[in-house]
Design an enzyme around this catalytic site. Structure first.
Site, PDB file in Angstrom:
ATOM      1  N   MET A   8       0.715  -1.087   0.021  1.00 40.96           N
ATOM      2  CA  MET A   8       0.016  -0.068   0.047  1.00 40.96           C
ATOM      3  C   MET A   8       0.973   1.015  -0.018  1.00 40.96           C
ATOM      4  O   MET A   8       0.341   2.412   0.160  1.00 40.96           O
ATOM      5  CB  MET A   8      -1.075  -0.073   1.304  1.00 40.96           C
TER       6      MET A   8
ATOM      7  N   ALA B 273       4.263   3.957   0.647  1.00 43.62           N
ATOM      8  CA  ALA B 273       4.677   4.483   1.935  1.00 43.62           C
ATOM      9  C   ALA B 273       5.888   3.614   2.395  1.00 43.62           C
ATOM     10  O   ALA B 273       5.916   3.150   3.539  1.00 43.62           O
ATOM     11  CB  ALA B 273       3.775   4.834   3.123  1.00 43.62           C
TER      12      ALA B 273
ATOM     13  N   HIS C 286       9.485  -3.350   3.287  1.00 48.00           N
ATOM     14  CA  HIS C 286       8.983  -3.769   1.809  1.00 48.00           C
ATOM     15  C   HIS C 286      10.047  -3.965   0.854  1.00 48.00           C
ATOM     16  O   HIS C 286      10.110  -4.878   0.078  1.00 48.00           O
ATOM     17  CB  HIS C 286       8.207  -2.314   1.201  1.00 48.00           C
TER      18      HIS C 286
ATOM     19  N   GLY D 199       4.877 -10.244   4.096  1.00 52.01           N
ATOM     20  CA  GLY D 199       5.524  -9.839   5.358  1.00 52.01           C
ATOM     21  C   GLY D 199       4.892 -10.809   6.557  1.00 52.01           C
ATOM     22  O   GLY D 199       3.681 -10.597   6.550  1.00 52.01           O
TER      23      GLY D 199
ATOM     24  N   ASP E   6       2.276  -9.268   9.219  1.00 48.60           N
ATOM     25  CA  ASP E   6       0.854  -9.349   8.973  1.00 48.60           C
ATOM     26  C   ASP E   6       0.591 -11.011   8.938  1.00 48.60           C
ATOM     27  O   ASP E   6       0.185 -11.529   7.990  1.00 48.60           O
ATOM     28  CB  ASP E   6       0.216  -8.921   7.672  1.00 48.60           C
TER      29      ASP E   6
ATOM     30  N   GLN F 252      -2.958 -12.211   7.988  1.00 46.16           N
ATOM     31  CA  GLN F 252      -3.181 -11.662   6.594  1.00 46.16           C
ATOM     32  C   GLN F 252      -2.387 -12.867   5.664  1.00 46.16           C
ATOM     33  O   GLN F 252      -2.899 -13.445   4.811  1.00 46.16           O
ATOM     34  CB  GLN F 252      -2.166 -10.553   6.127  1.00 46.16           C
TER      35      GLN F 252
ATOM     36  N   SER G  53       6.891  -0.128   9.677  1.00 43.24           N
ATOM     37  CA  SER G  53       5.301   0.088   9.315  1.00 43.24           C
ATOM     38  C   SER G  53       5.283   1.239   8.626  1.00 43.24           C
ATOM     39  O   SER G  53       5.761   2.304   9.373  1.00 43.24           O
ATOM     40  CB  SER G  53       4.269  -0.213  10.442  1.00 43.24           C
ATOM     41  N   SER G  54       4.389   1.320   7.715  1.00 43.66           N
ATOM     42  CA  SER G  54       4.089   2.736   7.019  1.00 43.66           C
ATOM     43  C   SER G  54       3.454   3.582   8.065  1.00 43.66           C
ATOM     44  O   SER G  54       3.428   4.756   7.955  1.00 43.66           O
ATOM     45  CB  SER G  54       2.975   2.680   5.890  1.00 43.66           C
TER      46      SER G  54
HETATM   47  N1  LIG Z   1       8.466  -4.543   8.900  1.00 42.80           N
HETATM   48  C1  LIG Z   1       8.199  -5.536   7.807  1.00 42.80           C
HETATM   49  N2  LIG Z   1       8.971  -6.476   7.674  1.00 42.80           N
HETATM   50  C2  LIG Z   1       8.554  -7.123   6.560  1.00 42.80           C
HETATM   51  N3  LIG Z   1       7.651  -7.211   5.701  1.00 42.80           N
HETATM   52  C3  LIG Z   1       6.773  -6.185   5.932  1.00 42.80           C
HETATM   53  C4  LIG Z   1       7.102  -5.212   7.043  1.00 42.80           C
HETATM   54  N4  LIG Z   1       6.035  -4.109   7.194  1.00 42.80           N
HETATM   55  C5  LIG Z   1       5.293  -4.458   6.158  1.00 42.80           C
HETATM   56  N5  LIG Z   1       5.455  -5.727   5.499  1.00 42.80           N
HETATM   57  C6  LIG Z   1       5.025  -6.380   4.437  1.00 42.80           C
HETATM   58  O1  LIG Z   1       4.830  -5.671   3.492  1.00 42.80           O
HETATM   59  C7  LIG Z   1       3.689  -6.007   2.709  1.00 42.80           C
HETATM   60  C8  LIG Z   1       2.741  -4.502   2.336  1.00 42.80           C
HETATM   61  O2  LIG Z   1       2.431  -4.185   3.646  1.00 42.80           O
HETATM   62  P1  LIG Z   1       1.778  -2.653   3.798  1.00 42.80           P
HETATM   63  O3  LIG Z   1       1.854  -1.905   2.555  1.00 42.80           O
HETATM   64  O4  LIG Z   1       0.606  -2.641   4.358  1.00 42.80           O
HETATM   65  O5  LIG Z   1       3.024  -2.247   4.682  1.00 42.80           O
HETATM   66  P2  LIG Z   1       2.865  -1.780   6.361  1.00 42.80           P
HETATM   67  O6  LIG Z   1       4.170  -1.108   6.616  1.00 42.80           O
HETATM   68  O7  LIG Z   1       2.395  -3.199   6.742  1.00 42.80           O
HETATM   69  O8  LIG Z   1       1.821  -0.818   6.561  1.00 42.80           O
HETATM   70  P3  LIG Z   1       0.817  -0.582   7.742  1.00 42.80           P
HETATM   71  O9  LIG Z   1       1.048  -1.778   8.805  1.00 42.80           O
HETATM   72  O10 LIG Z   1       0.995   0.728   8.350  1.00 42.80           O
HETATM   73  O11 LIG Z   1      -0.619  -0.926   6.840  1.00 42.80           O
HETATM   74  C9  LIG Z   1       2.943  -6.761   3.367  1.00 42.80           C
HETATM   75  O12 LIG Z   1       2.947  -8.202   2.858  1.00 42.80           O
HETATM   76  C10 LIG Z   1       3.566  -6.550   5.012  1.00 42.80           C
HETATM   77  O13 LIG Z   1       3.504  -7.720   5.445  1.00 42.80           O
HETATM   78  C1  LIG Z   2      -1.735  -7.234   0.710  1.00 44.15           C
HETATM   79  C2  LIG Z   2      -2.103  -5.834   0.600  1.00 44.15           C
HETATM   80  C3  LIG Z   2      -1.166  -5.195  -0.232  1.00 44.15           C
HETATM   81  C4  LIG Z   2      -3.498  -5.869   0.096  1.00 44.15           C
HETATM   82  O1  LIG Z   2      -3.982  -4.539  -0.061  1.00 44.15           O
HETATM   83  C5  LIG Z   2      -2.189  -5.025   2.084  1.00 44.15           C
HETATM   84  O2  LIG Z   2      -3.009  -5.617   2.772  1.00 44.15           O
HETATM   85  C6  LIG Z   2      -0.766  -5.078   2.704  1.00 44.15           C
HETATM   86  O3  LIG Z   2      -0.180  -3.913   2.405  1.00 44.15           O
HETATM   87  O4  LIG Z   2      -0.552  -5.660   3.347  1.00 44.15           O
HETATM   88  N1  BAL Z   3      -0.681  -4.559   6.423  1.00 45.91           N
HETATM   89  C1  BAL Z   3      -1.944  -4.678   6.445  1.00 45.91           C
HETATM   90  C2  BAL Z   3      -3.010  -3.573   5.680  1.00 45.91           C
HETATM   91  C3  BAL Z   3      -3.711  -2.611   6.493  1.00 45.91           C
HETATM   92  O1  BAL Z   3      -3.368  -2.547   7.684  1.00 45.91           O
HETATM   93  O2  BAL Z   3      -4.891  -2.467   5.992  1.00 45.91           O
END
Ligand SMILES: Nc1ncnc2c1ncn2[C@@H]1O[C@H](COP(=O)(O)OP(=O)(O)OP(=O)(O)O)[C@@H](O)[C@H]1O
Ligand SMILES: CC(C)(CO)[C@@H](O)C(=O)[O-]
Ligand code: BAL
Length: 278
Positions: free
Chosen positions: A28, A30, A35, A145, A148, A151, A183-184
């Site tokens: 998503m 950010a 990522h 990742g 989650d 997920q 985390s974003s």
């Molecule tokens: N710290 C991390 N280490 C490894 N993978 C990550 C991490 N943060 C997010 N991901 C993975 O990146 C992918 C995209 O996640 P997403 O864009 O929602 O980012 P996020 O940092 O989890 O954002 P938020 O939790 O704020 O929604 C997902 O598969 C997520 O599990």
């Molecule tokens: C897998 C995903 C991109 C679906 O919108 C979201 O849930 C996330 O960022 O983890």
């Molecule tokens: N990383 C999971 C996406 C969400 O919080 O909606």
């Protein structure tokens, strides 16, 4: 690196390049080092890597969370370019949803625990958008990742139940030096909240220590509640001690199976999730 906003352009590009294998990282945006670790793993394992950036409105149960979700497309593209990503797919909501889906996906028991329970409709939105993205990109491998964790369980069922012909690769959680999971949403933390945020990681280490000392999950949860009572800046949503495979709550450690401690907490108006597996 190519950046597309249109589904047809993305598909035409992928078809015309006949890559031996496509690795796919759905996000998503950010973007942070968590990522980028997924993107680098995909680059190492595939001929061509696609990263999607789409803040999917249908998975947000809280409109304020959707409105405040950070959007940084230009910076994201720079990071992806530096990492060596081949294709970015960054569609608008109209491109992804010319009409809103009427399909509903119910992930069974996963709907009634943790994220499923506290974010009603969330996994329906995730399931539909990920299925659409898989159909658009047609990857051989898709990277997610461990942060989650629920997920991951949901997407595993999606792949199995709908016979998607791809392999899911789950990557470790990348953390800041002080233990906070990247985390974003961390960007939205105030400086004071950022200082407190690693307590989530500490609460999981505390849980692990107490469990390894032979305490029951009930006793551990009570001690962890005391820990959070001493940190009133947090509003704890859940702290689960679960079997790593089924994500069902357990009463005590089983030395033959992996355990997951899974947390969601609000801190200064930001909802953070994390987990620790041992
Ligand atoms: N710290 C991390 N280490 C490894 N993978 C990550 C991490 N943060 C997010 N991901 C993975 O990146 C992918 C995209 O996640 P997403 O864009 O929602 O980012 P996020 O940092 O989890 O954002 P938020 O939790 O704020 O929604 C997902 O598969 C997520 O599990
Ligand atoms: C897998 C995903 C991109 C679906 O919108 C979201 O849930 C996330 O960022 O983890
Ligand atoms: N990383 C999971 C996406 C969400 O919080 O909606």
């Amino acid at each position: 690196m190519k950046v597309f906003t249109s589904i047809v352009d993305t598909q035409n590009y992928l078809k015309s390049h006949y890559p031996k294998s496509i690795g796919f990282v759905p996000t998503m945006g950010a973007l942070h080092e968590g990522h980028i670790a997924l993107v680098k793993k995909s680059i190492a394992e595939n001929e061509l890597t696609v990263c999607s950036i789409f803040v999917n409105p249908t998975q947000f149960n809280n409109p304020d969370d959707l409105k405040k979700y950070p959007r940084t497309l230009d910076e994201d593209c720079k990071m992806l370019q530096e990492a060596g990503c081949d294709v970015v797919f960054a569609p608008s909501a109209e491109e992804m949803y010319p009409s809103l889906p009427i399909l509903k996906i119910d992930f069974g028991h996963l709907e009634h625990i943790m994220e499923g329970k506290f974010r009603p409709g969330h996994f329906n939105g995730v399931g539909i958008v990920v299925a659409k993205l898989f159909n658009i990109v047609k990857p051989d491998k898709a990277y997610f990742g461990q942060k989650d964790i629920q997920q991951v369980a949901v997407i595993n069922r999606l792949i199995t139940d709908l016979s998607f012909d791809l392999k899911m690769v789950v990557c470790d959680t990348i953390r800041e030096k002080d233990g906070l999971a990247m985390s974003s949403r961390n960007r939205r933390l105030s400086p004071e909240a950022r200082v407190s945020a690693p307590k989530i990681f500490q609460s999981m280490l505390l849980g692990k220590k107490l469990l390894l000392e032979g305490n029951s999950a009930f006793v551990v949860k009570n001690k962890v509640l005391d820990f959070y009572r001493a940190s009133p800046e947090f509003e704890l949503e859940y702290y689960e001690i679960a079997d790593f495979e089924t994500l069902e709550s357990i009463d005590e450690l089983n030395e033959n199976r992996k355990t997951a401690i899974i947390v969601a907490a609000h801190l200064g108006g930001v909802r953070l999730i994390d987990n620790y597996v041992f």
